[in-house]
Design a protein around this motif. Structure first.
Motif, short mmCIF file in Angstrom:
data_model
loop_
_atom_site.label_atom_id
_atom_site.label_comp_id
_atom_site.label_asym_id
_atom_site.label_seq_id
_atom_site.Cartn_x
_atom_site.Cartn_y
_atom_site.Cartn_z
N ASP A 93 1.74 2.28 -13.03
CA ASP A 93 2.83 2.57 -12.56
C ASP A 93 3.27 3.96 -12.93
O ASP A 93 3.92 4.41 -14.00
N THR A 94 2.78 4.88 -12.31
CA THR A 94 2.82 6.44 -12.51
C THR A 94 2.85 7.14 -11.32
O THR A 94 2.05 6.75 -10.16
N THR A 95 3.32 8.53 -11.41
CA THR A 95 3.44 9.36 -10.22
C THR A 95 3.08 10.80 -10.67
O THR A 95 2.92 11.00 -11.84
N HIS A 96 2.51 11.56 -9.77
CA HIS A 96 2.21 12.85 -10.31
C HIS A 96 3.56 13.78 -10.57
O HIS A 96 3.69 14.21 -11.53
N LYS A 97 4.69 13.36 -9.93
CA LYS A 97 6.01 13.66 -10.06
C LYS A 97 6.56 13.38 -11.28
O LYS A 97 7.12 14.38 -12.10
N GLY A 98 6.06 12.17 -11.94
CA GLY A 98 6.52 11.86 -13.22
C GLY A 98 6.10 12.75 -14.51
O GLY A 98 6.49 13.07 -15.42
N PHE A 99 4.71 13.23 -14.32
CA PHE A 99 4.40 14.30 -15.23
C PHE A 99 5.30 15.43 -15.48
O PHE A 99 5.47 16.09 -16.51
N PHE A 100 5.56 15.95 -14.07
CA PHE A 100 6.54 17.27 -13.89
C PHE A 100 7.83 17.15 -14.60
O PHE A 100 8.35 17.69 -15.21
N GLU A 101 8.33 15.92 -14.21
CA GLU A 101 9.86 15.52 -14.74
C GLU A 101 9.75 15.35 -16.24
O GLU A 101 10.41 15.96 -16.92
N ASN A 102 8.47 14.74 -16.87
CA ASN A 102 8.58 14.73 -18.08
C ASN A 102 8.23 16.20 -18.82
O ASN A 102 9.05 16.35 -19.76
N TYR A 103 7.48 16.94 -18.15
CA TYR A 103 7.53 18.37 -18.67
C TYR A 103 8.90 19.15 -18.76
O TYR A 103 9.20 19.69 -19.88
N ARG A 104 9.64 18.87 -17.62
CA ARG A 104 10.90 19.54 -17.53
C ARG A 104 11.88 19.13 -18.92
O ARG A 104 12.47 19.54 -19.60
N ARG A 105 11.73 17.57 -18.96
CA ARG A 105 12.63 17.18 -20.09
C ARG A 105 12.28 17.45 -21.35
O ARG A 105 12.95 17.68 -22.34
#
Length: 146
Positions: A93-105
């Protein structure tokens, strides 16, 4: 690569793996993982694939031959019924977008980075060791590279 526990791994990267699925998936990422207990294959960015195992070690069939297009063989005949087991790949249950959202947070201190800096350094050291080994033809102990 050979690890301390004597496990070996081979990694091959290619970016030009094509298929004949011209309608929507002619250029996809394809993964193949092989191990001593089976293999797995995954196709696509939302991976479709299977894990394939054996119910026991595959052996040459003593005294029995199978006819193939290349002629008779004892090694490449069909396995006995029930010997090959397949199962679905686990859902991630993961997406590429989730990685970038984590980076920002994480950048703003709201959470920890999913990929830690020491992990990134270790991967980069491994990549450097692979390049050096490829150029020299010698084994390189990459853990000492950083």
């Amino acid at each position: 690569m050979r690890f301390d526990n004597h496990v070996t791994a081979e990694v091959e990267l290619g970016t030009y793996f094509l298929t004949d699925k011209m309608h929507d998936k002619w250029f996809e990422r394809h993964w193949f993982i092989g191990g001593n207990q089976g293999s797995a294959y995954l196709d696509g960015f939302a991976p479709e694939g299977k894990i394939v195992r054996t119910a026991g070690l595959l052996k040459n069939v003593g005294g029995e031959r199978t006819m193939t297009a290349a002629g008779p063989t004892r090694s490449f005949g069909p396995p006995p019924e029930g010997k090959i087991l397949t199962e679905p790949i686990p859902l991630a249950d993961t997406t590429h977008k989730g990685f970038f959202e984590n980076y920002r947070r994480a950048y703003f201190g709201e959470e920890e980075f999913l990929v830690q800096i020491p992990e990134t350094r270790r991967v980069l050291a491994l990549m450097d060791a692979v390049r050096e080994s490829g150029q020299t033809g010698e084994s390189v102990r990459f853990e000492s590279c950083f």
